[in-house]
Design an enzyme around this catalytic site. Structure first.
Site, mmCIF file in Angstrom:
data_model
loop_
_atom_site.group_PDB
_atom_site.id
_atom_site.type_symbol
_atom_site.label_atom_id
_atom_site.label_comp_id
_atom_site.label_asym_id
_atom_site.label_seq_id
_atom_site.Cartn_x
_atom_site.Cartn_y
_atom_site.Cartn_z
ATOM 1 N N GLU A 170 0.838 -1.209 0.000
ATOM 2 C CA GLU A 170 0.000 0.000 0.000
ATOM 3 C C GLU A 170 0.871 1.257 0.000
ATOM 4 O OE1 GLU A 170 -3.587 -0.002 2.389
ATOM 5 O OE2 GLU A 170 -3.055 1.973 3.142
ATOM 6 N N TYR A 207 -6.701 7.121 -0.428
ATOM 7 C CA TYR A 207 -7.434 8.316 -0.846
ATOM 8 C C TYR A 207 -7.328 9.332 0.280
ATOM 9 C CZ TYR A 207 -11.092 10.907 -3.271
ATOM 10 O OH TYR A 207 -11.789 11.857 -3.983
ATOM 11 N N ALA A 263 -7.705 12.273 3.058
ATOM 12 C CA ALA A 263 -8.824 12.596 3.945
ATOM 13 C C ALA A 263 -9.479 13.913 3.525
ATOM 14 C CB ALA A 263 -8.334 12.664 5.375
ATOM 15 N N ARG A 316 -15.612 4.221 4.028
ATOM 16 C CA ARG A 316 -16.366 5.393 4.449
ATOM 17 C C ARG A 316 -15.432 6.583 4.625
ATOM 18 N NH1 ARG A 316 -18.474 6.403 10.427
ATOM 19 N NH2 ARG A 316 -16.223 6.738 10.559
ATOM 20 N N GLY A 317 -14.242 6.326 5.192
ATOM 21 C CA GLY A 317 -13.338 7.416 5.568
ATOM 22 C C GLY A 317 -13.603 7.816 7.003
ATOM 23 N N ASP A 318 -12.602 8.437 7.610
ATOM 24 C CA ASP A 318 -12.765 8.915 8.990
ATOM 25 C C ASP A 318 -13.469 10.256 8.988
ATOM 26 O OD1 ASP A 318 -11.659 6.886 10.579
ATOM 27 O OD2 ASP A 318 -9.635 7.480 9.959
ATOM 28 N N ALA A 373 -19.773 2.573 4.333
ATOM 29 C CA ALA A 373 -19.030 2.044 3.182
ATOM 30 C C ALA A 373 -19.895 1.088 2.358
ATOM 31 C CB ALA A 373 -17.767 1.338 3.670
HETATM 32 P P1 FAD Z 1 -17.931 1.534 7.519
HETATM 33 O O1 FAD Z 1 -17.911 0.121 7.104
HETATM 34 O O2 FAD Z 1 -18.997 2.403 6.988
HETATM 35 O O3 FAD Z 1 -17.967 1.588 9.121
HETATM 36 C C1 FAD Z 1 -17.850 2.834 9.796
HETATM 37 C C2 FAD Z 1 -18.613 2.794 11.104
HETATM 38 O O4 FAD Z 1 -20.020 2.736 10.832
HETATM 39 C C3 FAD Z 1 -18.309 1.563 11.946
HETATM 40 O O5 FAD Z 1 -18.328 1.904 13.295
HETATM 41 C C4 FAD Z 1 -19.451 0.614 11.639
HETATM 42 O O6 FAD Z 1 -19.703 -0.246 12.736
HETATM 43 C C5 FAD Z 1 -20.604 1.585 11.423
HETATM 44 N N1 FAD Z 1 -21.595 1.075 10.453
HETATM 45 C C6 FAD Z 1 -21.357 0.633 9.201
HETATM 46 N N2 FAD Z 1 -22.499 0.262 8.601
HETATM 47 C C7 FAD Z 1 -23.488 0.485 9.498
HETATM 48 C C8 FAD Z 1 -24.899 0.333 9.471
HETATM 49 N N3 FAD Z 1 -25.537 -0.143 8.404
HETATM 50 N N4 FAD Z 1 -25.603 0.699 10.584
HETATM 51 C C9 FAD Z 1 -24.985 1.182 11.665
HETATM 52 N N5 FAD Z 1 -23.641 1.359 11.753
HETATM 53 C C10 FAD Z 1 -22.907 1.014 10.681
HETATM 54 N N6 FAD Z 1 -9.355 6.256 5.160
HETATM 55 C C11 FAD Z 1 -9.147 7.205 4.210
HETATM 56 O O7 FAD Z 1 -9.533 8.371 4.425
HETATM 57 N N7 FAD Z 1 -8.526 6.910 3.024
HETATM 58 C C12 FAD Z 1 -8.111 5.654 2.733
HETATM 59 O O8 FAD Z 1 -7.562 5.419 1.656
HETATM 60 C C13 FAD Z 1 -8.282 4.627 3.701
HETATM 61 N N8 FAD Z 1 -7.881 3.370 3.474
HETATM 62 C C14 FAD Z 1 -8.100 2.391 4.426
HETATM 63 C C15 FAD Z 1 -7.690 1.080 4.141
HETATM 64 C C16 FAD Z 1 -7.872 0.078 5.078
HETATM 65 C C17 FAD Z 1 -7.425 -1.316 4.767
HETATM 66 C C18 FAD Z 1 -8.473 0.389 6.334
HETATM 67 C C19 FAD Z 1 -8.641 -0.692 7.369
HETATM 68 C C20 FAD Z 1 -8.900 1.683 6.615
HETATM 69 C C21 FAD Z 1 -8.719 2.694 5.659
HETATM 70 N N9 FAD Z 1 -9.136 4.005 5.888
HETATM 71 C C22 FAD Z 1 -8.933 4.984 4.936
HETATM 72 C C23 FAD Z 1 -9.748 4.383 7.169
HETATM 73 C C24 FAD Z 1 -11.270 4.136 7.163
HETATM 74 O O9 FAD Z 1 -11.881 4.964 6.207
HETATM 75 C C25 FAD Z 1 -11.791 4.443 8.583
HETATM 76 O O10 FAD Z 1 -11.314 3.466 9.470
HETATM 77 C C26 FAD Z 1 -13.289 4.636 8.717
HETATM 78 O O11 FAD Z 1 -13.565 5.139 10.033
HETATM 79 C C27 FAD Z 1 -14.103 3.357 8.572
HETATM 80 O O12 FAD Z 1 -14.204 3.030 7.270
HETATM 81 P P2 FAD Z 1 -15.100 1.757 6.795
HETATM 82 O O13 FAD Z 1 -14.941 1.717 5.349
HETATM 83 O O14 FAD Z 1 -14.763 0.561 7.589
HETATM 84 O O15 FAD Z 1 -16.558 2.288 7.207
#
Ligand code: FAD
Length: 301
Positions: free
Chosen positions: A23, A55, A57, A113-115, A134
């Site tokens: 990565e 990607y 933030a 989803r992103g932080d 996400a």
């Molecule tokens: P989600 O799957 O949407 O989860 C986010 C939160 O929402 C969780 O607490 C989950 O429990 C909750 N949730 C999800 N779906 C539901 C639902 N239907 N109902 C209720 N609650 C729900 N960040 C960046 O900005 N750029 C990047 O390129 C990037 N790459 C990453 C790569 C990897 C391998 C990892 C592990 C993380 C990466 N991140 C990146 C960070 C990531 O975007 C954050 O950790 C973010 O907070 C969570 O993303 P997610 O896609 O898991 O979100």
């Protein structure tokens, strides 16, 4: 073995092959760009299954993900995976970026989803016309005409910081799988047992996709402690105990960090990990050292 458009990462794993991936992140300036392309060039001979580009933030580096993955697709033998997040984007904007990736020949996307802009653990406010989870981005990608893009998603060895419980965390992974995600990559694994727990929870929840552990060696104790803190995690006591006596000897600390990461990789593979995903921080040396320690064979064409 590199993925072609015909073979998905889940098919490679189903065929009993391991995936190895690297990565990178978009650089902020010219010096960073030179460092990135040096790392990419030095790691290409290892013939990774894929390489991914994060990607931003927010701010100025977001367009670079398309540009860098496009250049990887055009100029190297490697398969690029572009990360994409929901932060600050409407669904139309996300569709436009996905169009650009299609034109660029990028066939794999990490749907995230992103932080929240306030950092991990702060409140999430969706963009109007955009998404909250996400899984919605996965759905958007899979619903596009042709739907040829392969989708990866994030997974968390200790559960996502905002998850209500580890079970709910696994249900989210299942939701992303149901929407069409084909593989997951984890946040950096600190303890093999956390990763094994994640595999068990994902299995119980029916999230039947390969979950590739993310590896980041500790090369500096303070910097890594800060990074763990930012994501509201803690370095394991046993790791800190091995590194603290070397705090005044950066070279020895680095060597021990590589050793610890190599041992972790071995344990993860023995525990059934389908492969390893290295967070390179745009440098190749540590990844190459771990690779050599593990005696991973470079696949033939
Ligand atoms: P989600 O799957 O949407 O989860 C986010 C939160 O929402 C969780 O607490 C989950 O429990 C909750 N949730 C999800 N779906 C539901 C639902 N239907 N109902 C209720 N609650 C729900 N960040 C960046 O900005 N750029 C990047 O390129 C990037 N790459 C990453 C790569 C990897 C391998 C990892 C592990 C993380 C990466 N991140 C990146 C960070 C990531 O975007 C954050 O950790 C973010 O907070 C969570 O993303 P997610 O896609 O898991 O979100």
């Amino acid at each position: 073995m590199a993925v072609d458009i015909g073979r998905s990462i889940s098919e490679i794993v189903a065929a009993g092959e391991r995936t190895y991936s690297f990565e990178f992140f978009p650089p902020k300036d010219e010096t960073g760009a030179a460092q990135l392309w040096q790392a990419i060039t030095e790691l290409e001979p290892y013939r990774p299954t894929f390489v991914s580009v994060t990607y931003g933030a927010g701010g100025g580096t977001r367009d670079l993900t398309v540009q860098i993955t496009e250049r990887i697709a055009r100029e190297t033998t490697m398969v690029p995976v572009a990360h994409l997040t929901c932060v600050g984007h409407t669904s139309e904007e996300l569709n436009t970026i996905l169009d650009e990736l299609d034109v660029a020949g990028v066939r794999h996307v990490m749907a995230l989803r992103g932080d929240p802009p306030g950092g991990p653990g702060s409140a999430w406010t969706p963009t109007e016309g955009g998404f909250s989870h996400a899984s919605e981005l996965v759905r958007l990608i899979k619903a596009r005409a042709g739907a040829a893009t392969r989708v990866g998603v994030a997974a968390f060895p200790e559960g996502h910081v905002d998850a209500e419980s580890l079970e709910q965390d696994a249900r989210v992974l299942r939701e992303k799988y149901d929407e069409g995600a084909e593989f997951a990559i984890t946040d950096m694994v600190l303890r093999a047992s956390d990763y094994v727990g994640l595999l068990e929870r994902a299995d119980a929840a029916g999230a039947a996709m390969p979950i590739i552990p993310g590896i980041m060696p500790i090369l500096g104790l303070r910097s890594m402690e800060r990074m763990a803190e930012l994501s509201r995690r803690e370095l394991p006591r046993e790791v800190v105990d091995r590194l603290t006596p070397l705090a005044d000897d950066p070279a020895a600390l680095r060597a021990e960090g590589i050793q610890i990461a190599s041992e972790l990789c071995e344990t993860l593979l023995e525990a059934g990990a389908p492969g390893l995903h290295f967070y390179t921080l745009n440098r190749s040396k540590a990844t190459r050292e771990i690779w050599d320690n593990l005696r991973i064979e470079v696949p033939t064409a």
